[in-house]
Design an enzyme around this catalytic site. Structure first.
Site, PDB file in Angstrom:
ATOM      1  N   GLU A  96       0.837  -1.212   0.000  1.00 33.42           N
ATOM      2  CA  GLU A  96       0.000   0.000   0.000  1.00 33.42           C
ATOM      3  C   GLU A  96       0.867   1.256   0.000  1.00 33.42           C
ATOM      4  O   GLU A  96       0.496   2.278  -0.600  1.00 33.42           O
ATOM      5  CB  GLU A  96      -0.959  -0.013   1.187  1.00 33.42           C
ATOM      6  CG  GLU A  96      -1.933  -1.190   1.222  1.00 33.42           C
ATOM      7  CD  GLU A  96      -2.728  -1.385  -0.063  1.00 33.42           C
ATOM      8  OE1 GLU A  96      -2.927  -0.389  -0.793  1.00 33.42           O
ATOM      9  OE2 GLU A  96      -3.130  -2.531  -0.354  1.00 33.42           O
ATOM     10  N   HIS A 128       1.654   2.086  -3.537  1.00 34.66           N
ATOM     11  CA  HIS A 128       0.558   2.852  -4.157  1.00 34.66           C
ATOM     12  C   HIS A 128       0.576   4.309  -3.676  1.00 34.66           C
ATOM     13  O   HIS A 128       0.429   5.250  -4.456  1.00 34.66           O
ATOM     14  CB  HIS A 128      -0.797   2.245  -3.770  1.00 34.66           C
ATOM     15  CG  HIS A 128      -1.165   0.999  -4.513  1.00 34.66           C
ATOM     16  ND1 HIS A 128      -1.275   0.944  -5.877  1.00 34.66           N
ATOM     17  CD2 HIS A 128      -1.479  -0.252  -4.075  1.00 34.66           C
ATOM     18  CE1 HIS A 128      -1.634  -0.289  -6.257  1.00 34.66           C
ATOM     19  NE2 HIS A 128      -1.759  -1.039  -5.173  1.00 34.66           N
ATOM     20  N   GLU A 176      -0.420  -0.633  -9.934  1.00 37.52           N
ATOM     21  CA  GLU A 176      -0.018  -1.930  -9.369  1.00 37.52           C
ATOM     22  C   GLU A 176       1.477  -2.159  -9.553  1.00 37.52           C
ATOM     23  O   GLU A 176       2.122  -2.778  -8.697  1.00 37.52           O
ATOM     24  CB  GLU A 176      -0.844  -3.041 -10.029  1.00 37.52           C
ATOM     25  CG  GLU A 176      -0.780  -4.374  -9.309  1.00 37.52           C
ATOM     26  CD  GLU A 176      -1.519  -4.401  -7.969  1.00 37.52           C
ATOM     27  OE1 GLU A 176      -2.168  -3.393  -7.607  1.00 37.52           O
ATOM     28  OE2 GLU A 176      -1.419  -5.427  -7.258  1.00 37.52           O
TER      29      GLU A 176
END
Lengths: 491, 491
Positions: A257, A260, A286
Site C-alpha cells: 500500500e 501505491h 499496481e
C-alpha cells in the site's frame, strides 16, 4: 478566461469533491461507527449524485469544443485528453442503463456475499448473468463498434488491448506453471513460530512505510479488514492489518500500500486536483506497489536487513539466519485464494480470471457454467481440485460489482514492475548494497523521476516505455521469477 | 409527488451533504495529516460551494409557495417553517455581501491568532472593525427594519430577543457576583495531586459517556485540541482531551460533549436528514450538555459515585473522602479564560461578552475601544485586572469569525438547564439515589422524552416551556447556584 481555464476551474471542483468521496470511503472502512452504515449510504449517495450531475453537465462538451481551438502546451493537451475520454464515456452510456447497472451491482454484492457464505454458486449464477448482460450492453455502447472487452479494459487501463495482454499472459503461463510444479514438489520453506504483538507489528510497519518513502506528514496508517490506499496529493492514507501468528501479512501489505501511496504523493504538485494529479492507470499503479513489495521488499538484500529489524522487534521467532528468512518470505505454497497467493501463483490466478471473464463477456461461457469452467482451469494450472465455491469462483467480489476488465491490470502491473526493476537495476548498479542497509531512497527516487512525478501526463504504456527505454514485455518478469525461484527451489 | 414531497426530497440530499461537511470537519480536527491542510481547504470549499448553490436554488421558493397550499400535519408545518426561515435568510443577504463576509472572516481568523500570540490588540482592532461593519450590514439586511442584533441572535436561537436576555442576565448578575465574592474570599478547595495516565482517563471517559447515555455503536470518542461534538442521527462523534495533572478536564469535557451528542442521538429517527433532525437551537443544545455536566455530573450524589470510580482507576490522588472530592470538582477559582471558568463565573464571562458585542453592533462601542471596555468590565465583575490581551478580549475566536449573537446562547443554555433540572427533580424524586449509583438512566430518559426526541419540532422557548410546564426564567438556575455554592463556601 479561456474555455480551457473555465473547464479546468470546473474540473478542479469536481476533483476536490471526488477527494471528499474518497475520504468518506476511508472513514467507512476505518473509523465509522458500525451503526452509521445506513445513514452513510445516503450521505455517500448524495455526494455521488452531485459528482454525477457535474460529469453530465452539458457545458463540458461546449468547453471541450472551444478549448480544442485554443493554443495549449503538452500539459493542457493531456488534461483535455483525460477530460474528453471521461466525457465521451458518459455520453455513450444511456442514463437508464447506468442507473440499472448501479442498482443491480448494489444488489448483487449482497447476493454474492450470501452465496459465498453458503458456498452456493447456483444461488449467485442468475445474479451474475444479469450483471454480465448489463455490462455487455454497456460495453457495446462504450465500444461504439469496436471490441467490447477492450472498451471495458479501457476504463482501468487506457489504451490497453486484450489481444496484447493475451499474448503477454500466454507467454507467461507455461513458465509460471513450471515454477509452481517444481516448487510444490520441493521441501517446504521455513516458517515463523510464536506470537507477534500487533503493536510491535504496527511500529515496524510504520518504519517500513517510511523506508518506502511514504510521507507520514501527508498520510497516515490505520487498520482495516482489507488493506487499501486512498486519496491523492497531500492526503494519501493507507491501511493494513495484523495477524498475531503471521507478521508478513502486516508488513508486506504495508509495503504494497505504501507503494501505491508514494506514487500518489510523488506526482508533480502542479497537477494536484486535476485529471493529471492521480496515478495514470490500474496497471501502472499496481506496478508501483508490486515493485516495492516484491522486487525491492522481497529481495535477498532487503530481507537481510529486515531480518535484523524483526529480531530486534520480536526476538527469536523460529528462523535461523537471513537465508532462511529470505526463503520464508518467498515461500511458494498451495492455496485457493488469490489475495493470499505468492509472487508466482498470483499471476496464475489472474490469467485464469482474464480468460474466464473474456469468455463470459464474449458469450462463449454461460454464467451458469462458470463454476465448472473455473474448477477445471484451476486444477489444470494449480494441480489440485477446488473443494467448494467459496474457495473457487465465489472468492472475489469483483464480478458481482460489475468489474470486468479489471483483473488483468494486476498481472499487467507485475509485468510493468518486472520491466521497471530491470531498468532500475541498470540505473543503480549497487542497488543491493543499498537495500541491504534498509535504504530504498535511490530506488524510490528513480521511480519518482521516471514514473511517478508524471501523474497522468503520458498514456500508461508510453510512460513505461519512456522509463525503461523499451516497449514493455513479459520477459523481464519471467526472467526475474525464474532466477529467484529456481534458486530458492532447485529441481 | 406533491410540492412538499419534492422539496423534502431535495432538502434530504442537502442535509446529507451537510453531514458530509461535518464529517470533513471532524476529520480535520482529529485524524487529518498535518500536511493536508491546504488541499483540505479546497475540498471543503468545493463542498460548501455545492451546499450554497443548493440553498439559493430558485426552485426552493417555488416549492415553498406551492407547499403552503397543501394540507400538512404538524411535522410538515414545522419542516416548512425551518426551510422557509433558512430560505428567507438567504434571500435577504446579497451574494456579494455574503462573499465579502466569507473572505474577511477567513482572513481575520489568522490575524486574530497572530494578534493573540503577540498580545497585541491594536493589530487586531482594524480587522475587528471590518468584521463588525460587514456583520452590521448583514444584520440590517436580515432584520429587514427590525432590530439588527435580534436578527443575528435569530441565527443561533430562533425567536430569542436581546431585551428578554438582557432582563434575564441582569437579574443573574448581582447574585453571581455575590457568590464569586464570597467564594474567592474563602479557603481554597482541595486539589488533586499526582499524575493521571491518559489511557486510564480515556477508559473512564468512555465509561462516563456510556453512563450519560451515549450510544457508542452510533458514535466514537477521539482526542482533539478543543473538545467538540459533531454530526446528527446515527453518526454523532465526540472528542475530548487529556492533561496528566488534571483528570477533570477530560472527564467533564466528555460529559459535556456526551450531553450534546446524546441530544442528537435521541432525536426521533423519523426526522433523520430533515431540518427537524438536529438540535433546535444553540441554547437548547447547551442546556443538554450543561445539565449532564453540571446539574447531574457535578452533583454531590453523582460525584460520590465518581470518587469511587476514580479511586479504582487512579488509586490515591490526594483527596480524602467524597465530600472533599465534591468540593474539588466544584471549586470556584480565579482565572481569566472563559473556557476554564467554573459554573458561577462562566456566566459572568458570557454576560460581559453579551453587553460588549451588543454595544459593538449598536455602534455604541468603537472596535478600537474594545480592550479598555473589556478590562474595565472584567475588573468590575471579577474583582481583579486583566494583565494582557490574550487573557482578555483576544481570548475567544468568535468575533474574529463574525460570530455575534452566539455568546448569549451559552448562558441561555445554563438558564434552560436550571429550569429543566428543577422539573426533572420534580418528576424523579429519588434522582439523587440513582445518581449515587452512577445511574443517569432515568434522568436521560426524562430529557429524551421531554426535550430531545422532538428535534426541531417546536420553537426553542416553546420546547422548554412544554418540558418544564412553565415559561423559562433565570430563577431556578440562580436558586441552584446559590444553594450549591453557599453550602460549599459558607460566608
Amino acid at each position: 478566461m479561456s474555455a480551457y481555464d473555465d473547464l479546468m476551474a470546473y474540473q478542479r471542483q469536481t476533483e476536490a469533491l471526488a477527494q471528499v468521496a474518497g475520504r468518506l470511503s476511508w472513514d467507512r472502512e476505518t473509523v465509522m461507527p458500525r451503526g452509521a452504515a445506513m445513514q452513510r449510504s445516503e450521505e455517500t449517495g448524495a455526494l455521488h449524485a452531485v459528482l454525477h450531475a457535474r460529469k453530465v453537465d452539458p457545458r463540458i462538451g461546449e468547453w471541450l469544443e472551444a478549448a480544442a481551438q485554443e493554443p495549449l502546451d503538452q500539459v493542457g493537451e493531456a488534461q483535455l485528453r483525460h477530460i474528453r475520454r471521461s466525457h465521451e464515456r458518459t455520453q455513450r452510456v444511456p442514463e437508464d442503463l447506468a442507473a440499472a447497472l448501479a442498482r443491480q451491482t448494489a444488489l448483487a454484492q449482497g447476493r454474492w456475499a450470501q452465496a459465498r457464505a453458503d458456498d452456493d454458486f447456483a444461488a449467485f449464477a442468475p445474479v451474475l448473468a444479469e450483471i454480465v448482460a448489463l455490462r455487455r450492453e454497456e460495453g457495446a455502447a462504450l465500444a461504439d463498434g469496436g471490441d467490447v472487452y477492450d472498451a471495458m479494459l479501457d476504463d482501468y487501463e487506457p489504451g490497453a488491448k486484450a489481444a496484447d495482454l493475451e499474448a503477454m499472459f500466454g507467454a507467461l503461463r507455461p513458465g509460471l506453471i513450471a515454477l509452481r510444479e517444481s516448487a510444490l514438489g520441493a521441501p517446504a520453506a521455513p516458517k515463523v513460530t510464536g506470537r507477534f504483538k500487533p503493536q510491535a507489528q504496527m511500529r515496524l510497519a510504520r518504519q517500513l512505510a517510511r523506508v518506502c518513502g511514504y510521507d507520514m506528514t501527508r498520510g497516515r496508517i490505520d487498520k482495516a479488514v482489507h488493506p487499501f490506499s486512498s486519496g491523492s496529493g497531500d492526503d494519501v492514507r493507507i491501511t493494513t492489518r495484523t495477524a498475531e501468528d503471521d507478521p508478513f501479512n502486516c508488513l508486506y501489505s504495508t509495503m504494497h500500500e505504501a507503494g501505491h501511496a508514494v506514487y500518489e504523493q510523488s506526482i508533480d504538485p502542479a497537477y494536484a486536483l486535476t485529471p493529471l494529479g492521480a496515478g495514470v492507470s490500474m496497471g501502472v499503479h499496481e506496478s508501483q506497489s508490486r515493485i516495492v513489495e516484491n522486487q525491492l521488499g522481497r529481495s535477498r538484500a532487503f530481507t537481510g536487513w529486515l531480518y535484523g529489524q524483526m529480531r530486534d522487534a520480536f526476538g527469536d521467532f523460529g528462523i535461523e539466519g537471513a537465508d532462511a528468512f529470505y526463503a520464508a518470505v518467498n515461500s511458494l505454497h498451495r492455496g485457493f485464494i488469490r489475495t493470499e497467493a505468492d509472487e508466482v501463483q498470483y499471476n496464475l490466478h489472474i490469467l485464469m480470471r482474464f480468460d474466464l471473464e473474456r469468455a463470459l463477456i464474449a458469450g462463449d461461457l454461460a454464467p451458469l457454467d462458470l463454476e465448472g469452467a473455473w474448477n477445471a482451469r484451476f486444477e489444470a494450472d494449480f494441480g489440485y481440485a477446488v473443494p467448494r465455491a467459496s474457495l473457487g469462483c465465489l472468492q472475489d467480489v469483483h464480478w458481482s460489482v460489475g468489474l470486468f476488465g479489471y483483473f488483468p491490470t494486476y498481472s499487467l502491473g507485475n509485468v510493468y514492475a518486472g520491466c521497471l526493476a530491470e531498468a532500475l537495476r541498470r540505473a543503480v548498479p549497487d542497488l543491493d548494497a543499498q537495500l541491504a542497509q534498509g535504504d530504498m531512497g535511490q530506488a524510490m527516487g528513480w521511480l519518482r523521476a521516471n514514473v511517478q512525478q508524471h501523474g497522468g501526463l503520458y498514456p500508461p504504456r508510453e510512460l513505461i516505455t519512456r522509463a525503461c527505454g523499451a516497449e514493455p514485455t513479459e520477459a523481464p518478469l519471467m526472467a526475474y521469477l525464474e532466477q529467484k525461484f529456481s534458486a530458492l527451489y532447485p529441481s
